[in-house]
Design an enzyme around this catalytic site. Structure first.
Site, PDB file in Angstrom:
ATOM      1  N   HIS A 114       5.488   5.687  11.425  1.00  0.00           N
ATOM      2  CA  HIS A 114       4.882   5.676   9.879  1.00  0.00           C
ATOM      3  C   HIS A 114       3.878   6.863   9.736  1.00  0.00           C
ATOM      4  CE1 HIS A 114       3.502   3.840   6.364  1.00  0.00           C
ATOM      5  NE2 HIS A 114       3.241   2.787   6.599  1.00  0.00           N
TER       6      HIS A 114
ATOM      7  N   LYS B 214      25.670  -4.753  -2.470  1.00  0.00           N
ATOM      8  CA  LYS B 214      27.274  -4.787  -2.685  1.00  0.00           C
ATOM      9  C   LYS B 214      27.909  -4.339  -1.420  1.00  0.00           C
ATOM     10  CE  LYS B 214      26.777  -3.811  -7.965  1.00  0.00           C
ATOM     11  NZ  LYS B 214      26.982  -2.878  -8.570  1.00  0.00           N
TER      12      LYS B 214
ATOM     13  N   ARG C 153      11.313   3.361   3.243  1.00  0.00           N
ATOM     14  CA  ARG C 153      10.938   2.416   4.220  1.00  0.00           C
ATOM     15  C   ARG C 153      12.335   1.895   4.724  1.00  0.00           C
ATOM     16  NH1 ARG C 153       5.842  -1.257   4.153  1.00  0.00           N
ATOM     17  NH2 ARG C 153       5.016   0.617   4.997  1.00  0.00           N
TER      18      ARG C 153
ATOM     19  N   ARG D 111       0.718  -1.367   0.100  1.00  0.00           N
ATOM     20  CA  ARG D 111       0.025   0.061  -0.115  1.00  0.00           C
ATOM     21  C   ARG D 111       0.892   1.237   0.058  1.00  0.00           C
ATOM     22  NH1 ARG D 111      -2.913  -3.962   1.645  1.00  0.00           N
ATOM     23  NH2 ARG D 111      -0.845  -4.545   2.632  1.00  0.00           N
ATOM     24  N   THR D 112       1.684   1.403   0.866  1.00  0.00           N
ATOM     25  CA  THR D 112       2.541   2.666   1.034  1.00  0.00           C
ATOM     26  C   THR D 112       3.279   2.936  -0.302  1.00  0.00           C
ATOM     27  OG1 THR D 112       2.970   2.371   3.381  1.00  0.00           O
ATOM     28  CG2 THR D 112       4.408   3.810   2.502  1.00  0.00           C
TER      29      THR D 112
HETATM   30  C1  NCD Z   1       2.018  -1.177   8.052  1.00  0.00           C
HETATM   31  C2  NCD Z   1       3.493  -1.168   8.365  1.00  0.00           C
HETATM   32  O1  NCD Z   1       4.295  -1.149   7.250  1.00  0.00           O
HETATM   33  O2  NCD Z   1       3.711  -0.639   9.327  1.00  0.00           O
HETATM   34  N1  NCD Z   1       1.534  -1.503   6.647  1.00  0.00           N
HETATM   35  C3  NCD Z   1       1.305  -0.491   6.044  1.00  0.00           C
HETATM   36  O3  NCD Z   1       2.054   0.483   5.741  1.00  0.00           O
HETATM   37  N2  NCD Z   1       0.013  -0.021   5.667  1.00  0.00           N
HETATM   38  C4  NCD Z   1       1.527  -2.407   9.144  1.00  0.00           C
HETATM   39  C5  NCD Z   1       2.085  -3.369   9.003  1.00  0.00           C
HETATM   40  O4  NCD Z   1       3.201  -4.180   8.240  1.00  0.00           O
HETATM   41  O5  NCD Z   1       1.606  -4.483   9.773  1.00  0.00           O
END
Ligand code: NCD
Length: 310
Positions: A137, A88, A109, A59-60
């Site tokens: 997040h 590497k 991320r 999703r992100t």
């Molecule tokens: C979450 C995350 O990455 O923290 N996912 C997201 O971005 N919707 C939740 C998760 O991974 O459980």
């Protein structure tokens, strides 16, 4: 309004506690303009967003990429660090320093707490944190707040239950921090070993009414919103500790029978059994709508940070 727009220009989005209540509300207001997803390609033509994802994401990453394309910009990056020079042996700072020269904004991320702040220190372009370890997040929080505002109407006198992995769940840490700006009650419901970090709970308790509980059924009738989360298996040091809590909670029709009739069920997704499929078709299920709100909210954030004139 103009002043608030300026406050976001070229700004890193690292942690939700860097934003005032007024700024949080400004993002939600801006996102309203992007609810219809068409005809915004004139806003960021020629702008490039780099997505550097050192951890899995559906999703992100995809909603950020879709958002940038809807705004007329383009996207470079990787979704698997094994495709990058990190494989590497390149370190994060070198990767960021190089990508900084290719892009106008970086969305990252990374499994390490504090990695987004480190990246921001070494990048001239704005860095948006798409999740750093179990820390924060923030963009998920903006979309969670947007969902609550649209679907519940307001944040006042709201009772929210956070269910699941409150120890490692970065979405919970960010959202609870943001909600503490409002007159809310928060219930933190988890197995003993996955309780909220003590320091964060102490901090939140100074601003809002907070309670802990071990079983969601104990507090079911009090909640306006339940924010369920997955156990963050990848953060456990010992497999055995994970196995001890695996499958220890879930929401189902029995929960709904004991809850307020219009309780809203949210989840950042992915779910792995925390919400039974029998709930999906009920009006209480908000999680797919919530995921879709990621698009207008991330369009708003990119637009604000890159300073397109609307
Ligand atoms: C979450 C995350 O990455 O923290 N996912 C997201 O971005 N919707 C939740 C998760 O991974 O459980």
């Amino acid at each position: 309004m103009k002043e608030l727009d300026t406050a976001f220009l070229n700004r890193d989005i690292l942690s939700i506690d860097e934003f005032s209540k007024e700024e949080l509300m400004h993002v939600l207001k801006t996102a309203e303009q992007f609810i219809d997803q068409r005809n915004h390609a004139h806003l960021l033509p020629g702008k490039i967003m780099a997505t550097l994802f050192f951890e899995p994401s559906t999703r992100t990453r995809l909603s950020f990429e879709a958002a940038m394309k809807r705004l007329g910009g383009s996207v470079i990056g990787f979704s698997d660090w094994k495709d990058s020079s990190v494989m590497k042996g390149e370190d994060l700072i070198d990767t960021i320093t190089v990508v900084d020269g290719y892009a106008d904004v970086i969305v990252m991320r990374h499994p390490q707490d504090g990695s987004a702040a480190l990246a921001a220190k070494h990048a001239k372009c704005p860095v948006i944190n798409g999740g750093d370890g179990s820390n924060q997040h923030p963009t998920q929080t903006f979309l969670d707040l947007f969902t609550i505002q649209r679907e519940h109407g307001s944040f006042d006198n709201l009772t929210v239950g956070f269910l699941g992995d409150l120890k490692y769940g970065r979405t919970v840490h960010s959202l609870a921090t943001a909600l503490a700006h409002f007159p809310v009650k928060m219930y933190f419901i988890s197995p003993e070993s996955l309780r909220m970090p003590k320091k964060l709970l102490e901090h939140l308790s100074k601003k809002a009414e907070c309670h802990e509980a071990a079983d969601v059924m104990e507090v079911a009738s009090k909640l306006d919103i339940v924010y369920a989360t997955r156990i963050q298996q990848e953060r456990f040091q010992f497999e055995e500790d994970f196995r001890r809590v695996k499958g220890s909670y879930h929401l189902d029709k029995k929960f709904l029978a004991n809850a307020k009739p219009n309780v809203k069920i949210m989840h950042p997704l992915p779910r792995v059994g925390e919400i039974k499929h029998e709930i999906d078709e009920t009006p209480n299920a908000l999680y797919f709508k919530q995921a879709h709100y990621g698009l207008p909210v991330r369009m708003a954030l990119l637009n604000l940070v890159l300073g397109a004139s609307r």
